[in-house]
Design a protein around this motif. Structure first.
Motif, short mmCIF file in Angstrom:
data_model
loop_
_atom_site.label_atom_id
_atom_site.label_comp_id
_atom_site.label_asym_id
_atom_site.label_seq_id
_atom_site.Cartn_x
_atom_site.Cartn_y
_atom_site.Cartn_z
N LEU A 19 45.18 26.15 70.81
CA LEU A 19 44.69 26.67 69.28
C LEU A 19 44.20 25.12 68.41
O LEU A 19 43.40 25.87 67.18
CB LEU A 19 46.74 27.20 68.76
N ASP A 20 43.93 24.40 68.57
CA ASP A 20 42.94 23.22 68.62
C ASP A 20 41.49 23.29 68.63
O ASP A 20 40.84 24.04 67.40
CB ASP A 20 43.65 21.87 68.65
N PHE A 21 41.20 24.12 69.15
CA PHE A 21 39.62 24.13 69.54
C PHE A 21 39.52 25.81 68.84
O PHE A 21 38.56 25.58 68.33
CB PHE A 21 39.42 25.00 71.08
N PRO A 31 32.98 20.06 61.62
CA PRO A 31 32.08 19.47 62.09
C PRO A 31 31.74 20.47 63.40
O PRO A 31 30.46 20.91 64.22
CB PRO A 31 31.98 18.12 62.51
N ASP A 32 33.09 20.97 64.22
CA ASP A 32 33.04 21.80 65.04
C ASP A 32 32.29 23.13 64.89
O ASP A 32 32.99 23.97 66.04
CB ASP A 32 33.87 21.23 66.34
N TYR A 33 32.03 23.49 63.34
CA TYR A 33 32.17 25.01 63.34
C TYR A 33 30.94 25.33 64.48
O TYR A 33 30.21 24.95 64.88
CB TYR A 33 32.16 25.03 61.35
N VAL A 34 31.01 26.80 64.73
CA VAL A 34 30.14 27.72 65.47
C VAL A 34 30.36 29.16 65.17
O VAL A 34 31.50 29.47 64.69
CB VAL A 34 30.58 27.65 67.11
N PRO A 35 29.35 29.51 65.00
CA PRO A 35 28.80 30.60 64.21
C PRO A 35 29.31 31.29 64.76
O PRO A 35 28.99 31.63 66.67
CB PRO A 35 27.68 30.44 64.01
N PRO A 36 30.19 32.58 64.42
CA PRO A 36 30.27 33.76 65.23
C PRO A 36 29.60 34.92 66.30
O PRO A 36 29.74 34.90 67.54
CB PRO A 36 30.87 35.08 64.59
N SER A 37 28.08 34.46 66.56
CA SER A 37 27.30 35.16 67.55
C SER A 37 27.15 34.17 68.29
O SER A 37 26.71 34.97 69.55
CB SER A 37 26.07 35.66 66.59
N GLU A 38 27.63 33.15 68.49
CA GLU A 38 27.84 32.24 69.39
C GLU A 38 29.14 31.63 70.54
O GLU A 38 29.14 30.83 71.36
CB GLU A 38 27.02 30.30 68.47
N ARG A 39 29.90 32.81 69.69
CA ARG A 39 31.22 32.41 70.40
C ARG A 39 31.63 33.32 70.81
O ARG A 39 32.01 34.37 71.34
CB ARG A 39 32.28 32.57 69.19
N LEU A 255 35.13 24.11 75.66
CA LEU A 255 36.39 24.53 76.54
C LEU A 255 36.08 24.75 77.40
O LEU A 255 35.89 26.28 77.76
CB LEU A 255 37.41 24.76 75.24
N ALA A 256 36.81 24.52 78.38
CA ALA A 256 37.08 24.84 80.01
C ALA A 256 38.64 24.89 80.35
O ALA A 256 39.00 23.62 80.33
CB ALA A 256 36.25 24.03 81.24
N LEU A 257 39.30 25.74 81.15
CA LEU A 257 40.55 25.75 81.47
C LEU A 257 40.15 26.95 82.60
O LEU A 257 39.89 27.70 83.56
CB LEU A 257 41.38 26.86 80.51
N LEU A 258 41.92 26.23 83.82
CA LEU A 258 41.80 26.59 84.81
C LEU A 258 42.96 27.11 84.90
O LEU A 258 44.75 26.32 84.79
CB LEU A 258 41.43 25.38 85.89
N VAL A 259 43.60 28.19 85.83
CA VAL A 259 44.61 28.33 86.03
C VAL A 259 45.71 27.48 87.12
O VAL A 259 44.99 28.39 88.24
CB VAL A 259 45.18 30.23 86.04
#
Length: 307
Positions: A19-21, A31-39, A255-259
């Motif tokens: 949620l924070d990411f 500062p961490d804003y990413v344009p939609p095209s790069e999400r 963000l990298a996640l692992l189940v």
């Protein structure tokens, strides 16, 4: 952020990190804003979005397909590795390795058009059930992940599947199950040949491996088919580690996640002992690599959707 955004996730570190990411990369002027095209968000499929035990769904599909072929050619049931498939010899199948099974799958699927394969796959998914859970395979998707995919898309992300599984099989169900369209699926593939059938151009599936989309091949195929480095990636095995590290190594928020499958009661508890797709280095070095480990047992309120 409301805890109801991901209702099948327990409140805790993993949910908070997600949620924070998302909040940081989608808030203009931050500062961490990413344009939609790069999400761009990439997800492995087997073991990350749905159940892969005791074998990947691709293998169950292959077994039933070989049964159909063996009914027309009895000699197939006497030849390895087809015999191991028909006998459900798990040890022999594991000995094939994931790539060996993919090559076997493409051999069994050769000689048909993409459209013909898609119809066979959709028909199979309509009735095929898991031997342990007794549910349709398409009902063994992970509810928390379905919610996460929808949440990401609602926040301007484009979601992709990047899987070692066969691309055509995943395309047959991914849009209905996950909301991910066919063109946003990357997977292992057979070579395709263009030919004319009665004057109509078609693409025929050949008994040749084109790309085995696992480990270091995943980032390569992301570059080839997406053309952007993901800012979020989710996997569950060492086969996904290259994709996770590729994602984390980009500039800006990542963000990298692992189940981690640690829930023997609601699903299956396993990691490094699963020969077809082990989880060892990625789990042992998650902290070193900046990977967030998601505990199925502790972080998910539920695993599968209610029937």
């Amino acid at each position: 952020m409301s805890s109801d955004l991901l209702p099948s996730w327990n409140d805790g570190p993993a949910k908070s990190v997600i949620l924070d990411f998302v909040a940081r990369v989608t808030t203009g002027g931050e500062p961490d804003y990413v344009p939609p095209s790069e999400r761009i968000a990439t997800f492995d499929n087997d073991g990350t979005l749905w159940c892969e035990q005791p074998m990947q769904v691709q293998v169950f599909f292959l077994i039933d397909r070989v049964k159909q072929l063996a009914a027309k050619d009895a000699s197939m049931s006497t030849r390895q590795p087809f015999r191991a498939l028909l006998d459900h010899d798990i040890k022999a199948l594991h000995a094939q390795g994931k790539q060996g099974l993919m090559e076997l799958a493409f051999a069994a699927h050769a000689g048909m058009t993409e459209e013909e394969f898609d119809e066979i796959a959709r028909t199979w998914f309509a009735s095929a059930r898991h031997p342990k859970f007794g549910r349709l395979f398409t009902q063994l998707i992970y509810q928390p992940q379905v919610e996460l995919l929808a949440y990401l898309r609602a926040n301007g992300f484009k979601t992709f599947i990047v899987s070692g599984g066969g691309i055509d099989l995943i395309r047959a169900f991914a849009e209905g199950a996950y909301g991910i369209p066919r063109e946003q699926v990357i997977g292992s593939s057979a070579r395709l040949h263009y030919e004319l059938q009665g004057g109509r151009p078609v693409l025929m599936k050949a008994a040749e491996l084109n790309s085995f989309d696992d480990r270091e091949v995943k980032p390569a195929n992301i570059g080839l088919h997406i053309g952007r480095r993901p800012i979020l990636a989710f996997g569950n095995s060492d086969g996904d580690l290259a994709m996770l590290r590729y994602t984390k190594s980009g500039q800006g928020a990542r963000l990298a996640l692992l189940v981690h499958h640690d829930d023997a009661q609601r699903e299956v508890a396993y990691d490094r002992e699963f020969k077809l797709s082990p989880l060892a280095e990625a789990l042992d070095r998650a902290t070193d690599y900046g990977i967030t480990v998601v505990s199925m047992k502790n972080d998910w309120k539920t695993v599968f959707p209610e029937t």
